[in-house]
Design an enzyme around this catalytic site. Structure first.
Site, PDB file in Angstrom:
ATOM      1  CG  HIS A  69       4.467   7.645  -3.497  1.00  0.00           C
ATOM      2  ND1 HIS A  69       4.165   7.998  -2.468  1.00  0.00           N
ATOM      3  CD2 HIS A  69       3.662   6.532  -3.591  1.00  0.00           C
ATOM      4  CE1 HIS A  69       3.351   7.314  -1.535  1.00  0.00           C
ATOM      5  NE2 HIS A  69       3.068   6.229  -2.408  1.00  0.00           N
ATOM      6  CG  HIS A  73       3.358  12.295  -4.123  1.00  0.00           C
ATOM      7  ND1 HIS A  73       4.754  12.633  -4.739  1.00  0.00           N
ATOM      8  CD2 HIS A  73       3.785  11.403  -3.238  1.00  0.00           C
ATOM      9  CE1 HIS A  73       5.622  11.964  -3.917  1.00  0.00           C
ATOM     10  NE2 HIS A  73       5.008  11.280  -2.838  1.00  0.00           N
ATOM     11  CG  HIS A  79       4.470   5.475   1.129  1.00  0.00           C
ATOM     12  ND1 HIS A  79       4.970   4.825   0.072  1.00  0.00           N
ATOM     13  CD2 HIS A  79       5.180   6.727   1.328  1.00  0.00           C
ATOM     14  CE1 HIS A  79       6.117   5.459  -0.320  1.00  0.00           C
ATOM     15  NE2 HIS A  79       6.277   6.327   0.334  1.00  0.00           N
TER      16      HIS A  79
HETATM   17 MN    MN Z   1       5.638   9.559  -1.668  1.00  0.00          MN
END
Ligand code: MN
Ligand code: MN
Lengths: 255, 255
Positions: A69, A73, A79
Site C-alpha cells: 500500500h 496503489h 485488505h
Molecule cells: Mn491501501
C-alpha cells in the site's frame, strides 16, 4: 475496421492520448504513519545488486523493498476485515479494472477545508450536469500537489491527519445506488484523514471491501481528465494472497 | 460514437476480451541464478504487517521484497550497459507500451530443441503469411508451461541453462529493418539460456537496450492471442532510476 484496430490506430496517431495518473516510486514516496501498537509499512527502497561492475559487468539491477500500500496503489477486498472472504489482489479479473471514469473535481472545497467530506448532494449536483456516475469513481481534491512532501501530504497535527474524504453515507449510497468499479482518490487512503475517529472508523474502506469493490489511492494528474469520457486502466501486480499492490494507473482521453 | 466509447462499450459487453499474460507473483516464482561472483536477486517474499489482529484490528497488509527483474517484468534500456545513457523504467512514456502485437509461435521447435534460436528466415516465413511484424514482437516457445517449477523453467545442467532464444543477427535485423516496441518472451530473460557463451554474450539484451527498446519476460498465455490483431498493454511501476519493474501485461482480443 474493427474496434480494436481503430483503437490501436488512434493511439498511434495521437488521437487517443495516455495520461499517467501514477505517482513516481522512490524513497521519498509518502507512506502512512499509524500510531503504536499498529504495524507500519517499510519505506520504498531500492537495493543495488550490480551496476556495470564486478557484481554484473554488463548489467544494472536492484532489489525492491516496499509495502503493498505504497504510492499509487490498489486496495483489494481482503485488505479490510469486512472483505476478508473476498478477493485478494491476484484474484481480481484484470478486465474489471479497465473502465470508463467519472471524475469529480472538488479541489476548491478541499482547499478551503482539508477535512472536507463529499456528500450525496454534491454527487447529485454533479450528476445533474454530467449524468449518472459509473465505472471508476475518481475524486479530485488537488491533494496530488502535496505528494512531494510527506508532512504536507499527511497534514497531521496533534489530533491526527487532516485530509479530505467522502462521507460514510455517501459511500454507502454510491455502492447501493450506483454501479461503480471502485473509488480512486489523490490522498494516502480512500478514507478521510480523520476517519479513525468516525463511527464506525474508516467507513470507506469498510464499505468498499464489504461490497467486493476496489480502492485506488495517491492518484495524480486527475485534472487532465474530462468529467466523463476517459477510460482508466488500473493494473496491480498479481501478488498471490496479496491485500493490494502498487499499481500503474493510466487514463485514456481523446485529444 | 467515439473510438474510446466504442472501445469501452466492447469491453463491457465482452466483445473485447482481456487475456492476462502475467505470471502470478509468489515465493516460488522462478528467479535467475547467476554464478559467483555475480550478484543475485532476492526471491519474491511477502512480510505480514498485520492481519485483522493487534497489529491492525480491521486490516491486513504486507511488505514486499522482490527484484526488479522477477516474474513477468519489463527491462528498461538502462538495465544493460549498452543503454546506460538511455531511459530508466520511470522514463518510458507509458503510451509506448500499449501497442499491437505480432505473436510468433515456435513452441514445436523449442519442444524438439531447448536451445532453439529463432532465425531471420523463420520471421520472414511468418511474415509471408501474416504481414510485417510490428509493435510488440511476442515470441511463443511453450516455456510458460514450465513456470511452476524453477528447475524445469531454468533447465540448467553442467553447461548452464538451456532455454530457447533469438539468434543475434535476427535481433539485429528486427531492430534495423522493422518497427518494434520491444521483444516479449516466456523465458526468464530475452536472451537464450546459453547466451552467456555467445560472441558477444547476451546479444538480445545488448541490442535491445542499445536501441532504446524494451524487453518483456516470463509471459504466459500467449497461445490465447491471435498471430495479429491483439493489442498488448504492458505496465511497469514508475520506479525512479529503476532498471526494470515487475509488470502487469494484458492482451486485448476480439471475441
Ligand atoms: Mn491501501
Ligand atoms: Mn530482466
Amino acid at each position: 475496421m474493427s474496434v480494436l484496430r481503430d483503437f490501436s490506430a488512434q493511439l498511434c496517431s495521437g488521437g487517443i492520448r495516455v495520461v499517467d495518473l501514477t505517482a513516481p516510486l522512490q524513497s521519498t514516496t509518502p507512506i502512512l504513519q499509524l500510531p503504536p501498537p499498529f504495524g507500519n509499512t517499510v519505506p520504498f527502497q531500492l537495493e543495488e545488486i550490480s551496476r556495470y561492475d564486478d557484481r554484473g559487468p554488463a548489467w544494472y539491477w536492484n532489489n525492491i523493498h516496499t509495502g503493498e500500500h505504497t504510492g499509487t496503489h490498489l486496495d483489494a477486498p481482503i485488505h479490510w476485515v469486512t472483505g476478508r472472504d473476498g478477493r485478494s489482489v491476484a484474484e481480481i479479473p484484470p478486465g474489471e479494472l479497465i473502465a470508463p471514469a467519472s471524475v469529480l473535481d472538488f479541489a476548491d472545497r478541499a482547499l478551503q477545508d482539508p477535512d472536507f467530506l463529499l456528500q450525496v448532494n454534491d454527487v447529485q449536483v454533479w450528476e445533474s450536469e454530467h449524468g449518472t456516475v459509473h465505472g471508476w469513481f475518481l475524486y479530485r481534491t488537488g491533494w496530488d500537489a502535496r505528494s512531494g512532501d510527506q508532512d504536507n501530504f499527511l497534514n497531521a497535527n496533534e489530533t491526527g491527519p487532516h485530509t479530505p474524504g467522502i462521507a460514510a453515507d455517501c459511500v454507502a449510497w454510491l455502492l447501493a445506488e450506483r454501479s461503480i468499479v471502485g473509488i480512486g482518490v489523490e490522498t494516502a487512503g480512500t478514507d478521510a484523514g480523520a476517519a479513525h475517529g468516525f463511527d464506525p472508523p474508516f467507513p470507506c474502506h469498510g464499505s468498499l471491501a464489504g461490497s467486493g469493490r476496489y480502492g485506488l489511492t495517491q492518484l495524480q494528474n486527475l485534472a487532465e481528465l474530462p468529467p466523463t469520457g476517459a477510460v482508466v486502466i488500473a493494473t496491480g501486480l498479481p501478488i498471490v494472497g496479496g491485500s493490494g499492490s502498487p499499481a500503474r494507473v493510466l487514463g485514456l482521453v481523446e485529444s
